[in-house]
Design an enzyme around this catalytic site. Structure first.
Site, PDB file in Angstrom:
ATOM      1  N   ASN A  25       6.719  -8.283  13.052  1.00 36.25           N
ATOM      2  CA  ASN A  25       5.285  -8.013  12.999  1.00 36.25           C
ATOM      3  C   ASN A  25       4.486  -9.063  12.248  1.00 36.25           C
ATOM      4  O   ASN A  25       3.306  -9.282  12.554  1.00 36.25           O
ATOM      5  CB  ASN A  25       5.038  -6.630  12.406  1.00 36.25           C
ATOM      6  CG  ASN A  25       5.432  -5.500  13.343  1.00 36.25           C
ATOM      7  OD1 ASN A  25       5.384  -5.647  14.557  1.00 36.25           O
ATOM      8  ND2 ASN A  25       5.837  -4.374  12.790  1.00 36.25           N
ATOM      9  N   GLN A  57     -10.007   2.282   4.144  1.00 32.04           N
ATOM     10  CA  GLN A  57      -8.715   2.237   4.845  1.00 32.04           C
ATOM     11  C   GLN A  57      -8.718   3.255   5.982  1.00 32.04           C
ATOM     12  O   GLN A  57      -8.439   4.430   5.781  1.00 32.04           O
ATOM     13  CB  GLN A  57      -7.555   2.520   3.881  1.00 32.04           C
ATOM     14  CG  GLN A  57      -6.208   2.317   4.557  1.00 32.04           C
ATOM     15  CD  GLN A  57      -5.037   2.475   3.615  1.00 32.04           C
ATOM     16  OE1 GLN A  57      -4.095   3.225   3.893  1.00 32.04           O
ATOM     17  NE2 GLN A  57      -5.071   1.776   2.491  1.00 32.04           N
ATOM     18  N   PRO A  76      -1.794   0.015  13.125  1.00 28.62           N
ATOM     19  CA  PRO A  76      -2.266  -0.971  14.112  1.00 28.62           C
ATOM     20  C   PRO A  76      -1.495  -0.924  15.430  1.00 28.62           C
ATOM     21  O   PRO A  76      -2.011  -1.375  16.452  1.00 28.62           O
ATOM     22  CB  PRO A  76      -2.066  -2.310  13.400  1.00 28.62           C
ATOM     23  CG  PRO A  76      -0.999  -2.055  12.391  1.00 28.62           C
ATOM     24  CD  PRO A  76      -1.227  -0.641  11.934  1.00 28.62           C
ATOM     25  N   TYR A 118       2.579  10.394  -0.431  1.00 25.81           N
ATOM     26  CA  TYR A 118       3.659   9.982   0.458  1.00 25.81           C
ATOM     27  C   TYR A 118       5.004  10.453  -0.100  1.00 25.81           C
ATOM     28  O   TYR A 118       5.391  10.096  -1.210  1.00 25.81           O
ATOM     29  CB  TYR A 118       3.687   8.459   0.634  1.00 25.81           C
ATOM     30  CG  TYR A 118       2.453   7.873   1.293  1.00 25.81           C
ATOM     31  CD1 TYR A 118       1.524   8.662   1.970  1.00 25.81           C
ATOM     32  CD2 TYR A 118       2.211   6.500   1.250  1.00 25.81           C
ATOM     33  CE1 TYR A 118       0.407   8.117   2.573  1.00 25.81           C
ATOM     34  CE2 TYR A 118       1.093   5.937   1.846  1.00 25.81           C
ATOM     35  CZ  TYR A 118       0.193   6.750   2.503  1.00 25.81           C
ATOM     36  OH  TYR A 118      -0.923   6.193   3.095  1.00 25.81           O
ATOM     37  N   ALA A 161      -0.407   2.012  16.669  1.00 33.10           N
ATOM     38  CA  ALA A 161      -0.551   3.400  17.148  1.00 33.10           C
ATOM     39  C   ALA A 161       0.756   4.174  17.062  1.00 33.10           C
ATOM     40  O   ALA A 161       1.251   4.709  18.060  1.00 33.10           O
ATOM     41  CB  ALA A 161      -1.102   3.414  18.581  1.00 33.10           C
ATOM     42  N   ASP A 188       0.834  -1.203   0.000  1.00 32.38           N
ATOM     43  CA  ASP A 188       0.000   0.000   0.000  1.00 32.38           C
ATOM     44  C   ASP A 188       0.865   1.248   0.000  1.00 32.38           C
ATOM     45  O   ASP A 188       1.812   1.365   0.787  1.00 32.38           O
ATOM     46  CB  ASP A 188      -0.905   0.000   1.232  1.00 32.38           C
ATOM     47  CG  ASP A 188      -1.784   1.242   1.283  1.00 32.38           C
ATOM     48  OD1 ASP A 188      -2.818   1.242   0.597  1.00 32.38           O
ATOM     49  OD2 ASP A 188      -1.412   2.203   1.991  1.00 32.38           O
TER      50      ASP A 188
END
Length: 335
Positions: free
Chosen positions: A295, A177, A207, A54, A209, A49
């Protein structure tokens, strides 16, 4: 890697997806960024993504280089349109027909592909008729430049209105999203039930934070030097909402729950997000390959009811749940 359907669509994506919002083209050198993408591929991540905004388009370019030579049919590449890019002139942002049709061509060039799997409206545009936006997205789909359409950070009523038009135009609106984690639950009351009804899946960002749910920020202590909380380019303005002792103290109390589950705090946070049946994928970012490896271990983890209850008990009232917190700016805000 666990594979899930994106909402009610037939598109299958990796439960952990790789995103380059705050890293590629800005915080992380290109060589390191390429290494992170390579690690993501090695770990079984197939969903990537990005967005044109960006690093002011640089992130798309870096991702395109990183994925060059990979079998295109084995990847799901997502990007977005809305925020200002380039010099930021009056038609360089928003969801007008002009901007959407010009932006998709720019994204495809930078990504080095002839289509994206999912093209997303990065916010709701209050200054363009929704009919114009959806008709432009329909043309993008019919031209073969995008296979599916999604939105990002839209409210329930906005999603519902877009869904009606998508059905009329016969284009697949399949996802939203939003930001979602243990501390930010604003989608649960309205967006999730609406999305479940309409067949949209959530592809969630942040996810952990902005790193707060790793436990590295301690109550009563200064943030570690070089961490995101100290970097103005790295989202320190967003992370500030959680840099409060009462929040950080609750996060520390999650550590025993994570240990009991055999997970790190970061893995627990990602696994928690993936327990929501409306979540199709959780986006992780990385500045080092080992962060990716860490992760992805959350994929396929099933937290039992007792663990979920214990997490809710610890987090309690520090979690934000107000649906009104989902909001899109006026384009006048950026000139």
């Amino acid at each position: 890697m666990e594979i899930r359907n994106l909402g009610a669509s037939g598109l299958k994506i990796s439960a952990i997806s790789y995103g380059n919002w705050l890293t590629h083209g800005s915080q992380v050198e290109e060589e390191a960024a390429l290494a992170c993408v390579r690690q993501a591929l090695d770990e079984g991540i197939t969903t990537f993504d990005t967005a044109d905004v960006y690093a002011n388009t640089a992130a798309e370019t870096v991702l395109g280089k990183a994925l060059k030579g990979e079998r295109r049919e084995g990847l799901e590449i997502f990007t977005k349109v809305y925020w200002p890019t380039g010099p930021g002139k009056h038609n360089d942002h928003g969801l007008s027909r002009k901007h959407i049709l010009e932006a998709i061509d720019g994204s495809l060039t930078r990504l080095g592909t002839d289509h994206v799997d999912l093209y997303q409206a990065h916010r709701y545009d209050h200054e363009t008729p929704l009919e114009e936006t959806m008709e432009a997205f329909a043309d993008v789909v019919r031209s073969g430049k995008a296979l599916y359409i999604g939105v990002s950070e839209w409210r329930a009523e906005e999603i519902r209105a877009a869904h009606v038009l998508a059905r009329e135009l016969k284009i697949p609106l399949v996802s939203n999203q939003p930001q979602y984690n243990m501390l930010w639950r604003v989608i649960e009351a309205e967006v999730v039930p609406t999305s479940e009804e309409l067949g949209l899946g959530q592809v969630v960002w942040s996810p952990i934070a902005q790193g707060v749910l790793t436990g590295k920020y301690k109550p009563g202590e200064q943030p570690p030097e070089g961490s995101r909380a100290t970097d103005a380019k790295g989202g320190s303005d967003m992370i500030s909402r959680w840099m409060k002792d009462d929040v950080l103290e609750r996060v520390q109390r999650l550590q025993p729950i994570a240990e009991e589950a055999g997970l790190s705090l970061a893995q627990l946070a990602v696994a928690w997000v993936l327990q929501n049946p409306n979540v199709s994928s959780a986006i992780i970012g990385a500045s080092r390959p080992e962060q990716v490896t860490e992760n992805v271990k959350a994929a396929g983890v099933k937290l039992d009811e007792a663990t979920m209850t214990a997490i809710d008990g610890v987090v309690g009232d520090v979690a934000e749940r107000d649906p009104a917190k989902t909001q899109s700016p006026s384009r006048r805000d950026f000139g």
